[in-house]
Scaffold this motif. Structure first.
Motif, PDB file in Angstrom:
ATOM      1  N   PHE A 177      10.678  -0.995   5.396  1.00  0.00           N
ATOM      2  CA  PHE A 177      10.839  -0.493   4.032  1.00  0.00           C
ATOM      3  C   PHE A 177      11.646  -1.488   3.205  1.00  0.00           C
ATOM      4  CE2 PHE A 177      10.366   3.361   6.661  1.00  0.00           C
ATOM      5  CZ  PHE A 177       9.211   3.857   6.077  1.00  0.00           C
ATOM      6  N   ASP A 178      11.073  -1.880   2.073  1.00  0.00           N
ATOM      7  CA  ASP A 178      11.775  -2.781   1.178  1.00  0.00           C
ATOM      8  C   ASP A 178      12.657  -1.971   0.237  1.00  0.00           C
ATOM      9  OD1 ASP A 178       9.880  -1.550  -0.371  1.00  0.00           O
ATOM     10  OD2 ASP A 178       8.888  -3.386  -1.033  1.00  0.00           O
ATOM     11  N   GLU A 179      13.430  -2.660  -0.580  1.00  0.00           N
ATOM     12  CA  GLU A 179      14.266  -1.977  -1.557  1.00  0.00           C
ATOM     13  C   GLU A 179      13.415  -1.609  -2.774  1.00  0.00           C
ATOM     14  OE1 GLU A 179      17.864  -3.938  -2.550  1.00  0.00           O
ATOM     15  OE2 GLU A 179      18.544  -4.086  -0.470  1.00  0.00           O
ATOM     16  N   GLY A 180      13.647  -0.424  -3.302  1.00  0.00           N
ATOM     17  CA  GLY A 180      12.868   0.034  -4.449  1.00  0.00           C
ATOM     18  C   GLY A 180      13.641   1.059  -5.244  1.00  0.00           C
ATOM     19  N   ASP A 181      13.003   1.550  -6.281  1.00  0.00           N
ATOM     20  CA  ASP A 181      13.671   2.470  -7.205  1.00  0.00           C
ATOM     21  C   ASP A 181      13.642   3.919  -6.734  1.00  0.00           C
ATOM     22  OD1 ASP A 181      14.205   0.354  -8.913  1.00  0.00           O
ATOM     23  OD2 ASP A 181      12.298   0.584  -9.970  1.00  0.00           O
ATOM     24  N   ARG A 182      12.756   4.237  -5.820  1.00  0.00           N
ATOM     25  CA  ARG A 182      12.623   5.640  -5.412  1.00  0.00           C
ATOM     26  C   ARG A 182      12.387   5.718  -3.910  1.00  0.00           C
ATOM     27  NH1 ARG A 182       7.254   6.866  -4.635  1.00  0.00           N
ATOM     28  NH2 ARG A 182       5.748   5.311  -5.393  1.00  0.00           N
ATOM     29  N   PRO A 183      12.778   6.825  -3.291  1.00  0.00           N
ATOM     30  CA  PRO A 183      12.550   6.977  -1.847  1.00  0.00           C
ATOM     31  C   PRO A 183      11.104   7.368  -1.551  1.00  0.00           C
ATOM     32  CG  PRO A 183      13.644   8.918  -2.712  1.00  0.00           C
ATOM     33  CD  PRO A 183      13.558   7.945  -3.856  1.00  0.00           C
ATOM     34  N   TYR A 184      10.681   7.085  -0.341  1.00  0.00           N
ATOM     35  CA  TYR A 184       9.413   7.600   0.163  1.00  0.00           C
ATOM     36  C   TYR A 184       9.730   8.835   0.999  1.00  0.00           C
ATOM     37  CZ  TYR A 184       7.367   3.001  -0.919  1.00  0.00           C
ATOM     38  OH  TYR A 184       6.935   1.865  -1.539  1.00  0.00           O
ATOM     39  N   HIS A 185       9.186   9.965   0.624  1.00  0.00           N
ATOM     40  CA  HIS A 185       9.386  11.189   1.398  1.00  0.00           C
ATOM     41  C   HIS A 185       8.244  11.331   2.399  1.00  0.00           C
ATOM     42  CE1 HIS A 185      12.769  12.655  -0.970  1.00  0.00           C
ATOM     43  NE2 HIS A 185      12.141  12.180  -2.014  1.00  0.00           N
ATOM     44  N   LEU A 186       8.602  11.684   3.618  1.00  0.00           N
ATOM     45  CA  LEU A 186       7.649  11.751   4.714  1.00  0.00           C
ATOM     46  C   LEU A 186       7.788  13.069   5.460  1.00  0.00           C
ATOM     47  CD1 LEU A 186       8.453   8.189   6.132  1.00  0.00           C
ATOM     48  CD2 LEU A 186       6.517   8.766   4.659  1.00  0.00           C
ATOM     49  N   ARG A 187       6.711  13.476   6.120  1.00  0.00           N
ATOM     50  CA  ARG A 187       6.792  14.618   7.027  1.00  0.00           C
ATOM     51  C   ARG A 187       6.321  14.159   8.399  1.00  0.00           C
ATOM     52  NH1 ARG A 187       1.651  17.010   7.715  1.00  0.00           N
ATOM     53  NH2 ARG A 187       0.106  16.232   6.228  1.00  0.00           N
ATOM     54  N   VAL A 188       6.941  14.694   9.424  1.00  0.00           N
ATOM     55  CA  VAL A 188       6.588  14.346  10.796  1.00  0.00           C
ATOM     56  C   VAL A 188       5.400  15.201  11.230  1.00  0.00           C
ATOM     57  CG1 VAL A 188       7.382  14.305  13.183  1.00  0.00           C
ATOM     58  CG2 VAL A 188       8.961  13.693  11.340  1.00  0.00           C
TER      59      VAL A 188
ATOM     60  N   LEU B 281       0.823  -1.218   0.000  1.00  0.00           N
ATOM     61  CA  LEU B 281       0.000   0.000   0.000  1.00  0.00           C
ATOM     62  C   LEU B 281       0.854   1.263   0.000  1.00  0.00           C
ATOM     63  CD1 LEU B 281      -2.925  -1.077   2.348  1.00  0.00           C
ATOM     64  CD2 LEU B 281      -2.786  -1.162  -0.154  1.00  0.00           C
ATOM     65  N   LEU B 282       2.044   1.211   0.594  1.00  0.00           N
ATOM     66  CA  LEU B 282       2.980   2.329   0.466  1.00  0.00           C
ATOM     67  C   LEU B 282       3.349   2.541  -0.993  1.00  0.00           C
ATOM     68  CD1 LEU B 282       5.428   1.808   3.474  1.00  0.00           C
ATOM     69  CD2 LEU B 282       4.046   3.855   3.057  1.00  0.00           C
ATOM     70  N   ALA B 283       3.653   1.449  -1.690  1.00  0.00           N
ATOM     71  CA  ALA B 283       4.026   1.546  -3.103  1.00  0.00           C
ATOM     72  C   ALA B 283       2.892   2.101  -3.947  1.00  0.00           C
ATOM     73  CB  ALA B 283       4.451   0.168  -3.624  1.00  0.00           C
ATOM     74  N   ALA B 284       1.649   1.833  -3.529  1.00  0.00           N
ATOM     75  CA  ALA B 284       0.482   2.323  -4.272  1.00  0.00           C
ATOM     76  C   ALA B 284       0.049   3.713  -3.834  1.00  0.00           C
ATOM     77  CB  ALA B 284      -0.682   1.341  -4.102  1.00  0.00           C
ATOM     78  N   GLY B 285       0.724   4.287  -2.828  1.00  0.00           N
ATOM     79  CA  GLY B 285       0.371   5.623  -2.353  1.00  0.00           C
ATOM     80  C   GLY B 285      -0.924   5.680  -1.571  1.00  0.00           C
ATOM     81  N   LEU B 286      -1.288   4.579  -0.890  1.00  0.00           N
ATOM     82  CA  LEU B 286      -2.573   4.521  -0.198  1.00  0.00           C
ATOM     83  C   LEU B 286      -2.460   4.625   1.323  1.00  0.00           C
ATOM     84  CD1 LEU B 286      -4.467   1.789  -2.267  1.00  0.00           C
ATOM     85  CD2 LEU B 286      -4.903   4.247  -2.221  1.00  0.00           C
TER      86      LEU B 286
END
Length: 204
Positions: A156-167, A131-136
């Motif tokens: 977090f698994d390995e992937g082609d792009r980072p996930y950017h997050l805000r606290v 669901l992270l990969a799908a943006g949900l």
């Protein structure tokens, strides 16, 4: 739209597959309050097969036992539980159902259901990753333990792009556990060392 909230116990090195030996010594009333708040966000549990088997093997008995955790066990039993499994299941725990069709499509439909307040994913690492990969995923609620587990599945698994997050919120507990709530964020602007060096403090 209903929020999708992932809640995880996690080690300082990112392991979300908990080991009771490093998890339970840090579980205090602060963590209990955080867990209660997380479950209060939602009326649907979305869980993987392994998490379902673990929960269904424990919580109905705790509810029937009438101990200190019986009210929480009843709350879990009363919630709608949508289970992600590639194999058919015979459910022993009330209010449980198998996810229908593709996971991403099913969760998008749950989010759009006006009758649903929120969807909570406790544990269930593979479900969260998809669901992270799908943006949900709308929120990641992490209880970071002050221990490097050094083994086990990471969030977090390995992937082609980072996930950017805000606290959006943080708390530090006397045990050393840090509660961090993240929401998805846009990538920051481009920058390099030349930009960063301007922020370095100079000595007097």
């Amino acid at each position: 739209m209903a929020k999708v909230v992932s809640t995880l116990f996690i080690s300082a090195d990112g392991v979300a597959e908990i080991d009771p030996d490093w998890h339970f010594p840090y579980f205090d009333d602060n963590m209990g309050r955080a867990v209660t708040e997380d479950y209060g966000t939602s009326d649907v549990l979305l869980i993987g097969r392994e998490t379902y088997d673990s929960f269904a093997g424990a919580w109905p008995g705790r509810e029937a036992g009438g101990g200190d955790d019986a009210p929480f066990a009843k709350q879990l039993g009363d919630m709608r539980k949508v289970v992600v499994s590639r194999q058919p299941l015979e459910f022993s725990w009330r209010n449980s159902e198998l996810v229908q069709g593709d996971l991403v499509d099913a969760v998008a439909a749950l989010k759009a259901d006006a009758g649903i307040k929120g969807i909570l994913i406790p544990g269930s690492i593979s479900v969260v990753q998809q669901l992270l990969a799908a943006g949900l995923v709308d929120e990641l609620r992490l209880l970071v333990h002050p221990v490097a587990a050094r083994k086990g599945r990471k969030l977090f698994d390995e992937g082609d792009r980072p996930y950017h997050l805000r606290v959006t919120a943080t708390e530090a507990y006397p045990t050393g556990v840090i509660r961090v709530i993240y929401a998805p964020a846009d990538a920051p602007g481009q920058a390099g060392y030349d930009d960063a060096k301007e922020q370095l403090a100079t000595g007097s």
